[in-house]
Design an enzyme around this catalytic site. Structure first.
Site, mmCIF file in Angstrom:
data_model
loop_
_atom_site.group_PDB
_atom_site.id
_atom_site.type_symbol
_atom_site.label_atom_id
_atom_site.label_comp_id
_atom_site.label_asym_id
_atom_site.label_seq_id
_atom_site.Cartn_x
_atom_site.Cartn_y
_atom_site.Cartn_z
ATOM 1 N N ARG A 47 0.914 -1.313 0.122
ATOM 2 C CA ARG A 47 0.066 -0.057 0.048
ATOM 3 C C ARG A 47 0.917 1.393 -0.185
ATOM 4 O O ARG A 47 0.519 2.292 0.494
ATOM 5 C CB ARG A 47 -0.786 0.017 1.287
ATOM 6 C CG ARG A 47 -1.956 -1.110 1.283
ATOM 7 C CD ARG A 47 -2.828 -1.232 0.047
ATOM 8 N NE ARG A 47 -3.809 -2.392 0.028
ATOM 9 C CZ ARG A 47 -3.450 -3.466 -0.372
ATOM 10 N NH1 ARG A 47 -2.309 -3.705 -1.236
ATOM 11 N NH2 ARG A 47 -4.303 -4.532 -0.440
ATOM 12 N N SER A 100 -10.218 1.232 3.831
ATOM 13 C CA SER A 100 -9.418 0.733 5.196
ATOM 14 C C SER A 100 -8.809 1.904 5.643
ATOM 15 O O SER A 100 -7.818 2.433 5.003
ATOM 16 C CB SER A 100 -8.677 -0.464 4.706
ATOM 17 O OG SER A 100 -9.592 -1.399 4.362
ATOM 18 N N GLU A 106 -3.951 4.894 6.147
ATOM 19 C CA GLU A 106 -3.736 4.860 4.796
ATOM 20 C C GLU A 106 -3.851 6.064 4.035
ATOM 21 O O GLU A 106 -3.419 6.473 3.382
ATOM 22 C CB GLU A 106 -4.384 3.489 4.065
ATOM 23 C CG GLU A 106 -4.094 3.139 2.889
ATOM 24 C CD GLU A 106 -5.033 2.083 2.320
ATOM 25 O OE1 GLU A 106 -5.118 1.787 1.313
ATOM 26 O OE2 GLU A 106 -4.951 1.098 3.144
#
Length: 363
Positions: A174, A251, A355
């Site tokens: 990510r 998320s 994130e």
């Protein structure tokens, strides 16, 4: 804040459409964020000219496309928000090239409809095509880094425009080199596709089971896309204005990777609070990857935490998403994020990392 009249004059020759006092909440999937001057760029030429002009004048610029990975402060942004609204999509014999502002799920849908496979596991992910290499977006066993052929970049320092190969981008879980620097602007992205219309190998157990397939098998891309959309919708991960579980940035925390020398310590901390149970964990290049959602729930933050009447709550469908229940502020969401992060750290000795990109505040 830069006076609107000055920005309008500055950007007059760029081709951008300049708007004043635009509520940024309307441009993000979390639906929070105060006002800013926005420059809408509907062509690559306008985008390049706008960024170059603002940089030369020393005006702070915030690049925004789908707004699915941003948490913007309630005070807004004091510079100019450059809205990337380019939409071009072009297919070749075995790939697709898309401009950065194209809606990502529309790119996936168009590729499947055109008879190509490869992107179907990334169906339903909100945001723009240009953001996918920045985050190394992934889902259901597939990551952008596996499919990326090249990225067209504007170097804000040199002014150069060039195509960059995947190996230059420092991809990780990510993340990429693009995420940790604002030097480069993504203008376009090219992906390799399967011209036979078959999916990528099904390497994610939940998805394979939903398709009654063995792990590693393939299926028609359209069939896999439909299954992915069903699974994501069941978790509140497909945008729906009527479902506040989708008023999120997806998320919020990445799955933490623990180095090998700390694995035993972390497992002992988990056992202290949870007992001797099977802990979801997976091998990673840098150690062992633990499930952030599992850790959050076992630390005492269940679905819907902290409950009514809180304006910011964890999703009622899964614990990884922080959601706006209709009138939350950025401050509400940050308060919830800190409570979850600190609670997991206190119990298990693992610090969760966000994130989304947080603008104007800190977590």
């Amino acid at each position: 804040m830069v006076p609107f009249e000055d920005v309008t004059e500055l950007l007059a020759a760029t081709g951008a459409r300049v708007r004043n006092s635009v509520p940024l909440a309307g441009l993000t999937t979390l639906r929070v964020g105060g006002p800013a001057t926005v420059a809408d760029c509907e062509s690559v030429e306008a985008l390049v000219a706008t960024v170059r002009t603002l940089d030369a004048a020393g005006v702070p610029a915030l690049l925004l496309a789908g707004g699915s990975n941003l948490l913007i402060d309630d005070a807004g942004f004091g510079g100019v928000v450059v809205r990337i609204a380019t939409r071009g999509i072009e297919f070749g014999a075995d790939g697709v090239m898309t401009e950065a502002g194209a809606v990502w799920d529309e790119v996936v849908a168009a590729s499947v409809a055109a008879g190509f496979g490869g992107l179907e596991c990334l169906s339903g992910i909100p945001g723009s095509a240009g953001a996918t290499p920045v985050q190394n977006v992934g889902a259901y066993g597939v990551e952008v880094a596996q499919l990326l052929r090249r990225v067209r970049l504007l170097d804000r320092a040199s002014g150069e425009i060039r195509w960059a190969a995947p190996q230059e981008l420092g991809f990780g879980y990510r993340t990429s080199m693009l995420k940790h620097s604002d030097r480069s602007v993504v203008l376009a992205v090219e992906f390799a596709l399967n011209p036979d219309g078959r999916s990528a190998p099904l390497n994610y157990r939940e998805l394979a089971a939903a398709l009654d397939a063995a792990e590693g098998e393939t299926r028609p891309a359209q069939q896999v896309r439909e299954a992915v959309l069903r699974l994501r919708a069941g978790k509140g991960m497909v945008l729906d204005a009527a479902d506040h579980d989708t008023w999120s940035a997806g998320s919020f925390f990445t799955n933490p990777v623990v180095p090998p020398e700390r694995e035993a310590e972390v497992r002992a901390a988990i056992a202290k609070y949870v007992g001797d149970v099977t802990v979801p964990a997976y091998p990673s290049v840098a150690g062992v990857k633990f499930s952030a959602g599992w850790l959050i729930e076992r630390a005492g933050f269940g679905k819907g935490y902290p409950g009514t009447p809180a304006r910011a709550r964890l999703s009622t469908k899964h614990t990884l998403a922080l959601t706006n229940r209709g009138d939350a502020s950025a401050a509400d969401l940050l308060e919830l994020a800190r409570a979850v992060r600190d609670g997991v750290a206190e119990r298990f000795g693992i610090r969760l990392e966000p994130e989304p990109v947080i603008v104007g505040s800190t977590l």
